[in-house]
Scaffold this active site. Structure first.
Site, mmCIF file in Angstrom:
data_model
loop_
_atom_site.group_PDB
_atom_site.id
_atom_site.type_symbol
_atom_site.label_atom_id
_atom_site.label_comp_id
_atom_site.label_asym_id
_atom_site.label_seq_id
_atom_site.Cartn_x
_atom_site.Cartn_y
_atom_site.Cartn_z
ATOM 1 N N ASP A 119 32.694 69.290 29.344
ATOM 2 C CA ASP A 119 32.258 67.928 29.295
ATOM 3 C C ASP A 119 31.410 67.430 30.698
ATOM 4 O O ASP A 119 30.740 66.324 31.090
ATOM 5 C CB ASP A 119 33.370 66.874 29.508
ATOM 6 C CG ASP A 119 34.114 66.944 28.014
ATOM 7 O OD1 ASP A 119 35.269 66.970 27.850
ATOM 8 O OD2 ASP A 119 33.315 66.789 27.084
ATOM 9 N N HIS A 158 40.712 72.512 33.410
ATOM 10 C CA HIS A 158 41.207 72.613 32.222
ATOM 11 C C HIS A 158 42.429 73.207 32.010
ATOM 12 O O HIS A 158 42.956 73.934 32.858
ATOM 13 C CB HIS A 158 39.959 73.519 31.510
ATOM 14 C CG HIS A 158 40.017 73.529 30.079
ATOM 15 N ND1 HIS A 158 41.059 74.107 29.466
ATOM 16 C CD2 HIS A 158 39.026 72.829 29.198
ATOM 17 C CE1 HIS A 158 40.767 73.873 27.862
ATOM 18 N NE2 HIS A 158 39.614 73.398 27.998
#
Ligand code: SDX
Length: 392
Positions: A327, A270
């Site tokens: 996700d 991320h």
């Protein structure tokens, strides 16, 4: 203020803005919506409550929530001619392609909510977008499987209505499973907003030009579709299925570390979180609960858990601070509920519409708001004289 651009050699130039909606501390793995920790909202709140919180700044009273939910329910139907729009797509069109098209086309139908200078237009457009996304997403799914569209049934909850439009059929009554409804509502909460991510920044940049809200949200949907962003949930489950069994995990971890191999662990890493994504924590917990309550076992969940365990012990991932993100686990639940992987990003877009709309409203109602205009570092040739084609 909005529109102020900063350039940091470590990153491409990024739009920076003031916002009171969402706070992220990437090093500490903190995510707050208007000050409330995501873990508490996921545990105790509902998606409609969180939508009210993001749009209006406060958790609603019971009466405020009932009024807000009723108002949203007044906009769940889609203009009947838009149903014809679906019939122009091939049956195998990706739901995100359909959502990009249909949401952009809303501006051709709802002219009483496209004047961004009118607060009433902005409010109605906001409610319409939040209300119609479940209908639009469900219709995209129905169209892809050749089943008839179901109209919304507004005595159901926001999420229950979506489940019925997606999995119900005219021939039989549809009973919303409360376990599934709760899990999906929590997944929507986890995806509602996330500060100035790529798709939200797209919505803000599009909105800064004065484009109508439907066009701006369509731009956000297009950006979210990318596998580096919202498309990662579909890619992550496809990756887990490709790995298939725990014994194959080391091979894929080696591939992810190999700079000559474009393969990346989807659902990992991320830009902001250099610690665990707090949404992934809630998501993993929800997978355990839902699979347990539904009495479903899914070997893919075991692969995901072991992949996470092995990656987090690997010095490459530790050094680069790569953790599971929102996700990584979501697809396991969505698959258990019955969604095909092609619908995963459409569900992300459905939920993120709340954040996009709240961020758009925050920007467009700022009197100091100016059009976004990123700059660049020019790396091309210095000025030079034109040369006629015969002399080149
Ligand atoms: C979302 O911004 C948001 O908030 C987004 C989001 C939201 O709610 O809106 O949180 C939703 O988009 C989550 C992210 C979903 N995407 C994925 O899971 C795709 C896989 N992840 C990577 O593509 C990547 O981690 C990104 C895109 C998420 C972040 O990329 P960055 O911040 O640009 O980091 P990077 O690409 O510079 O990576 C840093 C290093 C690189 O190695 P070096 O060049 O330093 O040697 O880490 C490596 C990368 O190669 N790396 C990975 C990796 N992610 C980063 N290596 C293997 N597998 C990965 N998943």
């Amino acid at each position: 203020q909005t529109g102020m651009f900063t350039y940091d050699p470590g990153f491409t130039s990024t739009a920076s803005c003031d916002s009171a909606l969402t706070y992220i501390d990437g090093d500490e793995g903190v995510l707050l919506h208007r000050g409330y920790p995501i873990g508490q909202l996921a545990e105790h709140s509902s998606f409609m409550e969180v939508a009210h919180l993001l749009l209006n700044g406060e958790l609603p009273s019971k009466d405020e929530l009932d009024t807000f939910t009723y108002t949203i329910s007044r906009h769940t139907m889609l203009h009947e001619q838009l149903a014809q729009f679906y019939r122009g797509f091939r049956r195998d069109a990706h739901p995100m392609a359909i959502m990009c098209g249909v949401v952009g086309a809303l501006s051709a139908f709802y002219h009483d909510s496209t004047d961004i200078t009118d607060p009433t237009h902005r409010l109605i457009a906001s409610h319409r977008l939040i209300a119609k996304m479940p209908t639009i997403a469900a219709m995209a799914y129905k169209y892809s499987i050749g089943q008839p569209f179901l109209y919304p049934q507004n005595d159901l909850s926001y999420t229950g209505n979506f489940l019925r439009m997606t999995f119900g059929v005219p021939a039989e009554p549809y009973e919303v499973n409360p376990i599934v409804e709760r899990a999906l509502d929590r997944i929507f909460i986890l995806h509602a907003d996330h500060e100035q991510n790529a798709s939200t920044s797209t919505v803000r940049l599009a909105g800064s030009s004065g484009a109508n809200p439907f066009a701006c949200i369509a731009a956000g949907i297009a950006c979210l579709w990318g596998p580096a962003h919202g498309g990662a949930n579909e890619a992550a489950l496809n990756m887990l299925r490709e790995i298939g069994t725990p014994d194959k995990i080391p091979h894929y971890i080696d591939r992810a570390k190999n700079k000559n191999d474009p393969f990346r662990l989807m659902g990992f890493g991320h830009r902001v979180y250099k610690n665990y994504d707090p949404r992934a924590t809630v998501m993993q917990k929800t997978v355990r609960e839902v699979l347990g309550e539904l009495g479903v076992t899914d070997p893919i969940f075991d692969v995901a858990l072991q992949l996470e365990e092995m990656a987090l012990k690997d010095e490459y991932f530790v050094e680069k601070k790569l953790f599971p993100n929102v996700d990584f686990y979501s697809g396991v639940i969505l698959s258990a509920i019955g969604f095909p992987t092609t619908m995963f990003t459409a569900l992300f877009a459905l939920a993120r519409t709340v954040g996009w709309v709240a961020q758009w409203n925050e920007m467009i109602s700022d009197p100091a708001q100016k059009i976004g205009r990123p700059r660049q570092l020019y790396t091309g040739p210095a000025e030079r004289e034109y040369v006629a084609v015969g002399e080149r």
